[in-house]
Design an enzyme around this catalytic site. Structure first.
Site, PDB file in Angstrom:
ATOM      1  CB  ALA A 406      48.889 -18.856  91.167  1.00 13.15           C
ATOM      2  CB  CYS A 407      45.013 -19.464  87.396  1.00 10.17           C
ATOM      3  SG  CYS A 407      45.357 -18.716  85.810  1.00 10.17           S
ATOM      4  CG  ASP A 408      46.479 -25.241  84.847  1.00  5.65           C
ATOM      5  OD1 ASP A 408      47.195 -25.920  85.769  1.00  5.65           O
ATOM      6  OD2 ASP A 408      45.689 -25.541  83.843  1.00  5.65           O
ATOM      7  CB  SER A 414      45.962 -16.055  87.904  1.00 10.12           C
ATOM      8  OG  SER A 414      46.970 -16.341  86.238  1.00 10.12           O
TER       9      SER A 414
END
Length: 491
Positions: A406-408, A414
């Site tokens: 997961a990332c922003d 991600s």
């Protein structure tokens, strides 16, 4: 030769799960239809608030409303034409393929909305899941084949190109086909209205409801037709032909007074939940316990529709749940007498017919019979849920079956991390581990491990307090990733 490992469903699969899987593989036709109805419900239910908001807007501000307002009435047509169908398409796409499916559903929906002359509710409930299915199949086809570092450009351009074709296809083909089908169904039902045979729909509605197919009828047929008619007339009877709480109330009142001891003890509580809470499933076991009482439900439904027709009344939106409170809240000006009388007459007819049936077939108290009918109702409903869940969420019983990077934004770092980690699993010949990338807030609930950059760890734990979160500094080669890989190898 390297040993292959499969972690998809190993030692955690119980006999109950095996049974459920078997049912999911060979479901009955009714279960399949129930699953379809459940899918429609899950597409519509999150957006019911928007439909109610539109209904209130219509009831208040159109020329025949409570407080006509020419300026605010301008919102009515754009909302039903664009807002509501797009919400349905977005939700349907997300159910199939997450956020990427939601985007594809919206792109496809705008094509059919512009390419037709009627509100595209039915079309949106088709194009949304279809868009999700298309992008899901495409992503599956390219899984493990995208070079590291190219994930974002492939993700963006795949939706752009496929969405373009879906939008054009829906404009030229799906929209016109749905419009033609809609016109045919509308003409057929209007013929029933014009000839006075609309009450005959109860012959279909009431048995279908007891078989837990009510969602297919309401969300799939009557609600879209009702919204379309409301745009022109400010109200619609279609919202009430299957959702009238009167027949169920009459049945439960009869069981309260003339049923056996078990039914008399349970029916009063069911009345409150059914009539005021709008949960009609509460009366289904009572019909299943004595199937001949379906005649009472049909008679009650037909009498209610007859009264609604005689008084020319309707609601401004679908009453979900089918509570008397929802009925009254969505009743437009000048329709209260007809609505209340239609519910009351349906209740009285159902009560009389059920009472006669119970008096003529008086049986000794049998708690096992009632319990069996409740269990039968629960089993019937569960079958549909199992089919739907099996089609959307594959069974994973291993505690490390799904790893989410997961990332922003869910499309950059991600994606790179997920691609790299999948390739490391392939080199180890480890199969059955699902590795995908998401925006932090969009990580699925069935995820076992969430991998995020250390700077995003607080956000990840806030969004998913019950999940295991692994923090890293390098998406390509990090000690914590190596440790996770080693943990998976040893399992």
């Amino acid at each position: 030769m390297t040993e292959k490992r499969n972690y998809q469903a190993k030692d955690g699969l119980s006999m109950a799960n095996v049974t459920n899987v078997a049912h999911a593989k060979s479901p009955s036709t009714r279960a399949r239809i129930q699953a379809f109805g459940g899918f429609l419900t899950n597409m519509v239910l999150p957006n019911i608030g928007a439909f109610i908001a539109w209904g209130i807007l219509t009831a208040l501000f159109i020329p025949t409303g409570w407080i006509p307002n020419e300026n605010l009435a301008k919102i009515v047509s754009p909302a039903i034409t664009y807002l509501l169908p797009l919400l349905l398409a977005i939700t349907g796409g997300r159910m199939v393929a997450g956020q990427r499916g939601a985007v594809m559903g919206a792109i496809g929906a705008i094509g059919l909305i512009v390419g037709s002359e009627i509100p595209m509710f039915l079309g949106a409930m088709i194009i949304g899941p279809l868009g999700g299915w298309v992008i899901k199949k495409f992503d599956k086809m390219l899984e493990n084949k995208v070079p590291a570092g190219f994930e974002m450009i492939v993700n963006n351009f795949s939706i752009g190109i496929l969405g373009f074709f879906l939008m054009v296809f829906s404009f030229y083909f799906i929209g016109p086909v749905i419009e033609s089908a809609n016109n045919f169904v509308t003409s057929a039902i209007r013929a029933l209205v014009d000839t006075g045979f609309l009450p005959l729909l109860s012959l279909i509605n009431e048995p279908a409801k007891v078989l837990f197919l009510n969602n297919v009828i309401d969300q799939g047929i009557y609600y879209p037709l009702g919204m379309q008619e409301t745009l022109n007339a400010g109200k619609s009877i279609y919202f009430m032909v299957a959702s009238n709480p009167g027949p169920g109330l009459g049945l439960l009142l009869a069981y309260t007074l003339f049923g056996n001891k078990i039914a008399r003890r349970t029916a009063p509580g069911a009345i409150i939940i059914h009539f005021f809470g709008g949960i009609h499933e509460l009366y289904f076991p009572y019909v299943l316990m004595k199937p001949v009482t379906i005649l009472a439900m049909i008679a009650g439904g037909m009498s209610g529709i007859t009264i609604f027709r005689l008084f020319d009344v309707g609601l401004v939106a679908g009453p979900s749940p089918g509570s008397i409170f929802a009925y009254l809240a969505l009743t437009p000006k000048g329709n209260f007498i007809g609505i209340i009388l239609g519910v009351a007459v349906a209740t009285a007819v159902s009560f009389i017919v059920t009472s006669i049936i119970l008096k003529l077939s008086k049986q000794p108290d049998n708690e096992e019979e009632f319990t069996a009918s409740v269990e039968k109702a629960q089993t019937m409903k569960a079958e549909g849920k199992q089919v739907m869940q099996a089609s959307i969420h594959p069974l994973h019983s291993d505690k490390l079956a799904k790893v989410s990077f997961a990332c922003d934004a869910g499309a950059g770092s991600s994606a790179l991390g997920a691609t790299t980690f999948r390739k490391r699993l392939q080199k180890k010949a480890i199969e059955g581990i699902e590795v995908k990338h998401f925006r932090i807030e969009d990580v699925p609930k069935d995820t076992d491990v969430i991998v995020v950059h250390k700077d995003l760890s607080d956000r990840a734990r806030l969004a998913h307090p019950d999940k295991r979160v692994i923090t890293i500094e390098n998406y390509l080669d990090d000690p914590n990733l190596a440790q996770l890989l080693n943990e998976i190898e040893k399992r």
